[in-house]
Enzyme design. Sequence first.
Site, PDB file in Angstrom:
ATOM      1  N   LYS A 122       0.805  -0.825  -0.209  1.00  0.00           N
ATOM      2  CA  LYS A 122       0.098   0.276   0.013  1.00  0.00           C
ATOM      3  C   LYS A 122       0.597   0.998   0.093  1.00  0.00           C
ATOM      4  O   LYS A 122       0.065   1.928  -0.534  1.00  0.00           O
ATOM      5  CB  LYS A 122      -0.220  -0.213   0.893  1.00  0.00           C
ATOM      6  CG  LYS A 122      -1.494  -1.179   1.527  1.00  0.00           C
ATOM      7  CD  LYS A 122      -2.024  -1.706   0.389  1.00  0.00           C
ATOM      8  CE  LYS A 122      -2.590  -3.155   0.792  1.00  0.00           C
ATOM      9  NZ  LYS A 122      -3.255  -3.986  -0.154  1.00  0.00           N
ATOM     10  N   ARG A 281      -5.697  -8.647  -7.406  1.00  0.00           N
ATOM     11  CA  ARG A 281      -6.430 -10.102  -6.285  1.00  0.00           C
ATOM     12  C   ARG A 281      -7.404  -9.814  -6.607  1.00  0.00           C
ATOM     13  O   ARG A 281      -8.087  -9.541  -7.507  1.00  0.00           O
ATOM     14  CB  ARG A 281      -6.185 -10.831  -5.709  1.00  0.00           C
ATOM     15  CG  ARG A 281      -6.405  -9.798  -4.139  1.00  0.00           C
ATOM     16  CD  ARG A 281      -5.953 -10.098  -2.973  1.00  0.00           C
ATOM     17  NE  ARG A 281      -6.158  -9.202  -1.666  1.00  0.00           N
ATOM     18  CZ  ARG A 281      -7.018  -8.371  -1.527  1.00  0.00           C
ATOM     19  NH1 ARG A 281      -8.895  -9.417  -1.784  1.00  0.00           N
ATOM     20  NH2 ARG A 281      -7.432  -8.237  -0.396  1.00  0.00           N
TER      21      ARG A 281
END
Length: 620
Positions: A122, A281
Amino acid sequence: MTPVVPVITSVLVANRGEIACRIFRTCRELGIRTVAVHSDADENALHARVADAAVRLPGATPTETYLRGELIVKAAVAAGADAVHPGYGFLSENADFARAVLDAGLVWIGPPPGAIEAMASKTRAKELMGLEPLKEVTEADLPVLVKAAAGGGGRGMRVVRELAALDEELTAARAEALSAFGDGEVFVEPYVEGGRHVEVQVLADTHGAVWALGTRDCSLQRRHQKVIEEAPAPGLSEELAEELGELAVRAARAVAYEGAGTVEFLVSPDGKAHFLEMNTRLQVEHPVTEAVFGVDLVALQIAVAEGRPLETDPPRARGHAIEARLYAEDPAHDWTPQTGTLYRLAVPDSVRLDTGYTDGDDIGVHYDPMLAKVVAHAPTRADAVRRLSGALESAVVHGPVTNRDLLVRSLRHKEFTTAHMDTGFYDRHLTSLTERTPDPHAPLAAALADAHGRSRFGGWRNLPSQPQTRRYATAGEEHEVHYRHTREGLSADGVRVVHADAGLVVLEVDGVRRKFEVARYGDQVYVNTTALTALPRFPLPTTQLAPGSLVAPMPGTVVKVAEGLTVGATVQAGDPLLWLEAMKMQHKITAPVTGTLSELRVVPGQQVEPGSLLAVVQPT
């Protein structure tokens, strides 16, 4: 020279539970052989049973099993798989694992490792989008959000509103992140109050095409983990929805993305979009996008991995879809995870059910407590809300306490039905949404079902008989009910018994006939949606705990005892005394009263069962 296009014939899913079963379902439809991996705790789990082959990963915890990339690659090679699908969570955003799969000569059903590295962290993703996490936190920055850099799902995430609590929350977040993802890196960013969590599903092929498959709203969250998600996100202006789609495509193109991914934003009350992260994902909530766009995202992931191009334009959206996550947890008691046997799980055919459990399966302590995802699709949002809430209300869920009632009430709450919800929804409404309202006639129905067939000769006598008595506990209260065997059958005061057998009781109350479906598993009795515990006729003596006793609310592992805490120490009510880890989350155990610590029964690393005595604080 024309590149060789891989044809996938066998897929190992490097995951467990619901997502493994969901991927296997698509593989079977495509004619692809399936391989599961399982921990010792999951030896008899559904995903291990339904796969064509299964490989054991010795151990029980995620760090011993599903986070061991080298063991999973070895399992794929041993089982003859030619591709690996990571699912979500665990190693799904681990670039080193993706490389290991490729280095073993296997097909990786996911984005390139470089794209994972750029976006799965992140912190690096924010830098790529021109943003930076907070380096130093001051009072002026509060509130802030501590987040795990390597994963999501609420693990390693904490809201900090007081500067003095920052260090403690950073330590807890790092421990959770390390346990869940194998990476303890965390970062800090500003926390937007009253914002909506909105995300965009992207799908990219190896030929330069990038699809943005609409928006999803995931604002209803507990502990920063999504509970109810829907597509498209309601109430967004066309301009904002288009802006979010363009930003998502830009993020995907920036890292030469391939496969399915999600770009997440926080939309503030003033309508401004704040980039949160890109999940490299498949998302838990992907079924709502599948329903609205009429696609199978897993099948498309496989097609992209085989080198096939996407159509020039994505399909058009149709209708509205909503997903609710059914958890084995008690929302009324700090969302405490629940374990035990799932005796029965059944939902109406009008909705989609994605689950990793079947009747009789055990819900263990090592993994996420999500039992299933229930998804409704309809022409309008109002239709989808009604269909999903009705299906959940009539679903059969027999076993540990779940959040089913909370889901039904959330879907019917005015803020949700009018699409005025935000991420603070449960902070505001949890108390009213978790009020226990058991059916007042459920104990009588349970007693009448239990009484069915007890007498060889029908149970009635010529002489007036004393009423039969049964006792049940539900929602923390005891109920005593009375009924009689008569010449006409079973009777009870105030109601007319229309029918009674072991599985169905029909009562007429004030002229209204109602049906009660009854199921019993030992002392546990389920009457429609009300759970009861059958009590002995005469109360048994019980062990009395001293005032100020702390008992384990769940099975778990003691991961930490407060620094310097020893018997004889003075503690204040609410002080954290120790931390339990269960189902990949840490749970703080605090002092129930102000006083002196007179007993400390546990040490770090110790396993405890529900109800185990942890410590005693002698009240001042």
